[in-house]
Design a protein around this motif. Structure first.
Motif, PDB file in Angstrom:
ATOM      1  N   ARG A 173       0.810  -1.218   0.000  1.00  0.00           N
ATOM      2  CA  ARG A 173       0.000   0.000   0.000  1.00  0.00           C
ATOM      3  C   ARG A 173       0.842   1.267   0.000  1.00  0.00           C
ATOM      4  NH1 ARG A 173      -3.142  -2.705   4.891  1.00  0.00           N
ATOM      5  NH2 ARG A 173      -0.979  -3.286   5.194  1.00  0.00           N
ATOM      6  N   VAL A 174       2.088   1.160   0.402  1.00  0.00           N
ATOM      7  CA  VAL A 174       2.989   2.309   0.532  1.00  0.00           C
ATOM      8  C   VAL A 174       3.645   2.587  -0.812  1.00  0.00           C
ATOM      9  CG1 VAL A 174       5.115   3.096   1.632  1.00  0.00           C
ATOM     10  CG2 VAL A 174       3.417   1.855   2.965  1.00  0.00           C
ATOM     11  N   THR A 175       3.702   3.863  -1.200  1.00  0.00           N
ATOM     12  CA  THR A 175       4.378   4.206  -2.452  1.00  0.00           C
ATOM     13  C   THR A 175       5.708   4.902  -2.208  1.00  0.00           C
ATOM     14  OG1 THR A 175       3.070   6.228  -2.624  1.00  0.00           O
ATOM     15  CG2 THR A 175       2.305   4.330  -3.876  1.00  0.00           C
ATOM     16  N   VAL A 176       5.748   5.889  -1.316  1.00  0.00           N
ATOM     17  CA  VAL A 176       6.975   6.652  -1.084  1.00  0.00           C
ATOM     18  C   VAL A 176       7.258   6.697   0.414  1.00  0.00           C
ATOM     19  CG1 VAL A 176       8.123   8.884  -1.377  1.00  0.00           C
ATOM     20  CG2 VAL A 176       6.542   8.080  -3.118  1.00  0.00           C
ATOM     21  N   THR A 177       8.527   6.448   0.768  1.00  0.00           N
ATOM     22  CA  THR A 177       8.950   6.588   2.159  1.00  0.00           C
ATOM     23  C   THR A 177      10.180   7.486   2.219  1.00  0.00           C
ATOM     24  OG1 THR A 177      10.381   4.635   2.115  1.00  0.00           O
ATOM     25  CG2 THR A 177       8.101   4.308   2.841  1.00  0.00           C
ATOM     26  N   PHE A 178      10.284   8.206   3.319  1.00  0.00           N
ATOM     27  CA  PHE A 178      11.434   9.061   3.588  1.00  0.00           C
ATOM     28  C   PHE A 178      12.027   8.616   4.921  1.00  0.00           C
ATOM     29  CE2 PHE A 178       8.554  11.494   0.964  1.00  0.00           C
ATOM     30  CZ  PHE A 178       9.387  12.013  -0.002  1.00  0.00           C
ATOM     31  N   ASP A 179      13.223   8.070   4.887  1.00  0.00           N
ATOM     32  CA  ASP A 179      13.930   7.607   6.076  1.00  0.00           C
ATOM     33  C   ASP A 179      14.789   8.752   6.579  1.00  0.00           C
ATOM     34  OD1 ASP A 179      15.772   6.571   7.883  1.00  0.00           O
ATOM     35  OD2 ASP A 179      16.246   4.810   6.680  1.00  0.00           O
ATOM     36  N   LEU A 180      14.390   9.355   7.706  1.00  0.00           N
ATOM     37  CA  LEU A 180      15.125  10.479   8.290  1.00  0.00           C
ATOM     38  C   LEU A 180      15.962  10.039   9.487  1.00  0.00           C
ATOM     39  CD1 LEU A 180      12.269  13.133   8.316  1.00  0.00           C
ATOM     40  CD2 LEU A 180      13.769  12.493   6.462  1.00  0.00           C
TER      41      LEU A 180
END
Length: 172
Positions: A144-151
């Motif tokens: 379901r996830v399209t974009v992730t940002f790992d901070l």
């Protein structure tokens, strides 16, 4: 987290600073002008004056996210609602929502039930992802996830099907 560890994390992620290497214009704008915004917001002085530096840093990020998204409802299980309301005055804290607009959660809170209520406009933030890297990896690869940002300190999850699937590492 002590200053030495923060410095090492920052150095390790140096090549991922300020949108470097991001090809998508929408994702570049999001990293450059929301996540890593350098200009002070007018409400920075009004909120979190007694918070620790890390809590203030994350709170200001959540303030910018709320300012960008302007959510009506926020699922906040981290206690950052004062920052969110500074970014969006009309935001209200809820325990559950029929449709999630914005959610702030600890990484180990369980995401399966929440993701069922997310749509293309939803934004979910998981805090302390470095403590549970396997769980963050599962979230990154959820269908379901399209974009992730790992901070490193937190992870931002988007569900917008118009974007190409991608997992970004950002020096925050």
């Amino acid at each position: 987290m002590n200053w030495l560890k923060r410095s090492l994390v920052w150095l390790r992620r140096l090549m991922h600073s300020r949108g470097s290497g991001i090809q998508s214009p929408a994702d570049y704008r999001f990293v450059r002008y929301v996540i890593n915004e350098q200009w002070p917001y007018h409400v920075y002085d009004d909120v979190g004056t007694r918070d620790s530096s890390m809590r203030r840093k994350l709170g200001r990020l959540y303030l910018r996210l709320a300012n960008e998204r302007q959510p009506l409802t926020v699922v906040d299980r981290l206690g950052f609602m004062d920052y969110v309301r500074a970014g969006c005055r009309r935001a209200k804290r809820v325990e559950q929502a029929a449709t999630v607009e914005m959610a702030l959660l600890p990484i180990d809170s369980g995401y399966e039930a929440l993701f069922k209520h997310c749509n293309e406009q939803s934004l979910v933030v998981f805090q302390d992802i470095y403590r549970h890297p396997r769980l963050w990896h599962q979230i990154e690869h959820d269908e379901r996830v399209t974009v992730t940002f790992d901070l490193y300190y937190c992870g931002i999850v988007l569900f917008d099907r118009r974007r190409s699937p991608h997992n970004y590492i950002v020096n925050f």
